[in-house]
Design an enzyme around this catalytic site. Structure first.
Site, PDB file in Angstrom:
ATOM      1  N   ASP A 128      -9.173   0.640 -20.302  1.00  0.00           N
ATOM      2  CA  ASP A 128      -9.430   1.239 -18.990  1.00  0.00           C
ATOM      3  C   ASP A 128      -9.721   0.202 -17.912  1.00  0.00           C
ATOM      4  OD1 ASP A 128     -11.817   0.800 -20.473  1.00  0.00           O
ATOM      5  OD2 ASP A 128     -12.952   2.174 -19.205  1.00  0.00           O
ATOM      6  N   HIS A 129      -9.680  -1.082 -18.301  1.00  0.00           N
ATOM      7  CA  HIS A 129      -9.908  -2.153 -17.328  1.00  0.00           C
ATOM      8  C   HIS A 129      -8.713  -3.098 -17.190  1.00  0.00           C
ATOM      9  CE1 HIS A 129     -14.292  -1.397 -16.730  1.00  0.00           C
ATOM     10  NE2 HIS A 129     -14.092  -0.757 -17.868  1.00  0.00           N
TER      11      HIS A 129
ATOM     12  N   HIS B  82     -18.652   3.558 -12.251  1.00  0.00           N
ATOM     13  CA  HIS B  82     -18.297   3.647 -13.664  1.00  0.00           C
ATOM     14  C   HIS B  82     -18.975   4.843 -14.332  1.00  0.00           C
ATOM     15  CE1 HIS B  82     -17.617   2.255 -17.871  1.00  0.00           C
ATOM     16  NE2 HIS B  82     -16.519   1.742 -17.321  1.00  0.00           N
TER      17      HIS B  82
END
Length: 306
Positions: free
Chosen positions: A65-66, A269
């Site tokens: 996800d990064h 986040h």
């Protein structure tokens, strides 16, 4: 002056109204992208931000996800005719984890340079960055090797023309000293401190990435103008769960900001189970009253104090 745009604020799962956490920083025509998960290009377009001339992609760690937005972004840059090299930096294991990511890009029209260690000054890497601009990584605590980033834009003191004239420094060399560099005059080295007042307060921005509480974040964030801090969990009772998975809740993030004495705190986040981050904001504000729930598209211009 620094422009900061929070492109997305979600953790793990991109949502229709919330993109994965990513931040774009712009400074005097140059830019840095912090993390690049799935859909980062779409998030940038929604925010009216162009990533096509990004100089550096700074990765906090190598969870999907990064990083999974990188192949598509590089391909788009290539299709748009980019020829300037781009730098990607990240924690230990950068080459190993980027190898399959870069394989997915196939042929692109520019070089991708991987750097685990950045130079002291950004202008030593990329021409045109301000003399006082630097990007430093600091270790964080997650389930895998991870790091956050501190961007500094230092500022020299005011130039003193009278001092320069007393030393018989030619006017056409003043700009060298004004940019913080020494000159050689009649076999004598003249330093900027001889013709400048004391340094003025600069600007400081910190992005944590995924992490639980640690002293390194506090040390890196001291007196920062803006801290964008992960806050995956909303409830206070989730503190131990947050630590177990290498994350923070709202209260823990606020504690970091308070201990570091930052000027601004943007939470980000958020777990996908958090429907409305504002519901949990009081948990942060009871510790750090100036805490703000970050949202996709939030932006600020940080400017020097006079």
């Amino acid at each position: 002056m620094i422009d900061i745009i929070l492109l997305g604020t979600s953790a793990l799962l991109p949502l229709p109204e919330r993109a994965l956490t990513s931040v774009a920083l712009f400074c005097e025509g140059h830019s840095i992208l912090f993390d690049c998960g799935e859909g980062t290009q779409t998030a940038a377009r929604k925010c009216g931000v162009s990533l096509m001339k990004t100089d550096i992609i700074a990765l906090t760690h190598y969870h999907g996800d990064h990083i999974l937005g990188i192949p598509g972004l590089l391909q788009t840059m290539s299709c748009m005719g980019r020829t300037e090299k781009i730098y990607i930096t990240g924690p230990e294991g950068l080459a190993k984890f980027m190898a399959p990511i870069l394989t997915l890009t196939d042929f692109i029209s520019f070089d991708v340079v991987l750097l685990e260690k950045l130079p002291e000054k950004l202008r030593d890497l990329i021409r045109g960055w301000p003399h006082g601009a630097s990007l430093n990584a600091f270790p964080t605590v997650h389930r895998v090797p991870s790091q956050g980033y501190c961007f500094n834009l230092s500022r020299l003191g005011k130039f003193l023309p009278d001092k320069a004239q007393e030393l018989n420094i030619p006017v056409n060399q003043w700009h060298i000293l004004q940019h913080g560099e020494n000159i050689l005059l009649n076999e004598r080295v003249i330093t900027p401190s001889e013709v400048m007042q004391a340094p003025r307060k600069g600007l400081k921005f910190v992005f944590t990435g995924d992490t639980c509480e640690c002293e390194e974040i506090i040390n890196a964030s001291r007196n920062a103008d803006l801290l964008i801090c992960e806050a995956t969990y909303g409830e206070d009772f989730q503190a131990e769960q947050a630590r177990e998975y290498g994350h923070m809740n709202f209260s823990q993030a606020a504690g970091i900001a308070k201990s570091a004495g930052v000027k601004r705190l943007w939470l980000s986040h958020y777990s996908q189970v958090i429907g409305s981050p504002l519901k949990y904001l009081p948990n942060a504000q009871k510790i750090y009253p100036e805490a703000i729930c970050g949202h996709d598209g939030m932006r600020v211009t940080l400017d020097f104090e006079e």
